[in-house]
Design a protein around this motif. Structure first.
Motif, short mmCIF file in Angstrom:
data_model
loop_
_atom_site.label_atom_id
_atom_site.label_comp_id
_atom_site.label_asym_id
_atom_site.label_seq_id
_atom_site.Cartn_x
_atom_site.Cartn_y
_atom_site.Cartn_z
N GLU A 8 0.87 -1.19 0.00
CA GLU A 8 0.00 0.00 0.00
C GLU A 8 0.90 1.23 0.00
OE1 GLU A 8 -3.49 2.07 -0.10
OE2 GLU A 8 -3.42 -0.11 0.03
N PRO A 40 -4.68 3.59 7.42
CA PRO A 40 -5.36 3.17 6.19
C PRO A 40 -6.34 4.24 5.74
CG PRO A 40 -5.32 1.38 7.79
CD PRO A 40 -4.81 2.61 8.49
N PRO A 41 -6.50 4.43 4.43
CA PRO A 41 -7.28 5.57 3.92
C PRO A 41 -8.78 5.54 4.21
CG PRO A 41 -6.55 4.17 2.12
CD PRO A 41 -5.89 3.66 3.35
N PHE A 42 -9.42 4.38 4.25
CA PHE A 42 -10.87 4.39 4.38
C PHE A 42 -11.38 4.84 5.74
CE2 PHE A 42 -9.99 1.77 0.65
CZ PHE A 42 -10.65 2.55 -0.28
N PRO A 43 -10.75 4.45 6.85
CA PRO A 43 -11.19 5.02 8.13
C PRO A 43 -10.97 6.54 8.18
CG PRO A 43 -9.81 3.10 8.51
CD PRO A 43 -9.77 3.39 7.04
N LEU A 45 -11.03 8.58 5.58
CA LEU A 45 -12.06 9.15 4.72
C LEU A 45 -13.39 9.26 5.47
CD1 LEU A 45 -12.66 10.23 1.89
CD2 LEU A 45 -13.13 7.88 1.19
N GLU A 46 -13.76 8.22 6.19
CA GLU A 46 -15.00 8.25 6.96
C GLU A 46 -14.95 9.34 8.03
OE1 GLU A 46 -15.80 4.38 8.58
OE2 GLU A 46 -15.95 3.48 6.59
N ARG A 49 -15.23 12.80 6.37
CA ARG A 49 -16.60 13.05 5.92
C ARG A 49 -17.53 13.31 7.09
NH1 ARG A 49 -16.95 8.53 1.10
NH2 ARG A 49 -15.97 9.84 -0.50
N ALA A 59 -12.84 13.46 -0.81
CA ALA A 59 -12.47 12.30 -1.61
C ALA A 59 -11.00 11.98 -1.43
CB ALA A 59 -12.76 12.57 -3.08
N TRP A 60 -10.68 10.74 -1.65
CA TRP A 60 -9.30 10.28 -1.69
C TRP A 60 -9.10 9.67 -3.07
CZ3 TRP A 60 -7.46 4.95 -1.30
CH2 TRP A 60 -6.07 4.87 -1.20
N TRP A 65 -5.67 13.83 -1.29
CA TRP A 65 -6.89 14.07 -0.51
C TRP A 65 -7.51 15.36 -1.01
CZ3 TRP A 65 -8.68 10.50 2.84
CH2 TRP A 65 -7.82 9.45 3.14
N ARG A 105 -23.69 10.48 -0.31
CA ARG A 105 -22.95 10.70 -1.56
C ARG A 105 -23.91 10.72 -2.73
NH1 ARG A 105 -18.04 6.95 -2.06
NH2 ARG A 105 -17.42 8.53 -3.52
#
Length: 106
Positions: A8, A40-43, A45-46, A49, A59-60, A65, A105
């Motif tokens: 990653e 990690p990017p998804f946590p 991002l949440e 948001r 958005a990522w 970012w 979204r």
């Protein structure tokens, strides 16, 4: 047998690409050869948001970012940064975080 590395990648604050060298199935943060760590990017991002979702689309891109203000007349409409910390710092300078839940979204 040598385990497969995670692979990653993310940009560091200077914009240089860093690649995770931990085992492919490692838990938690990623880490490069120098010891620089990132979430990690998804946590992330949440979380962004949840904080900024009412006022900005977050958005990522897989590398950068991005935050775009939902109001087309906003003076600071678009922010693009290599790390989520830099994006959030930039947003704090130009807008107040929302306490409401993020918009769905489109």
């Amino acid at each position: 047998m040598i385990p497969n590395p995670c692979g990653e990648s993310a940009l560091n604050p200077g914009g240089a690409r860093r690649t995770c060298v931990l085992d492919a199935d490692h838990p938690g943060h990623h880490e490069d050869l120098t010891g620089w760590r990132w979430e990690p990017p998804f946590p992330v991002l949440e979380r962004l948001r949840a904080t900024w979702g009412t006022t900005h689309r977050i958005a990522w891109t897989g590398s950068l970012w991005v935050a775009v203000h939902r109001d087309p007349a906003a003076s600071w409409r678009t922010h693009v940064e290599p790390t989520p910390a830099q994006l959030e710092d930039r947003l704090r300078r130009h807008a107040a975080p929302s306490s409401a839940q993020p918009h769905p979204r489109p």
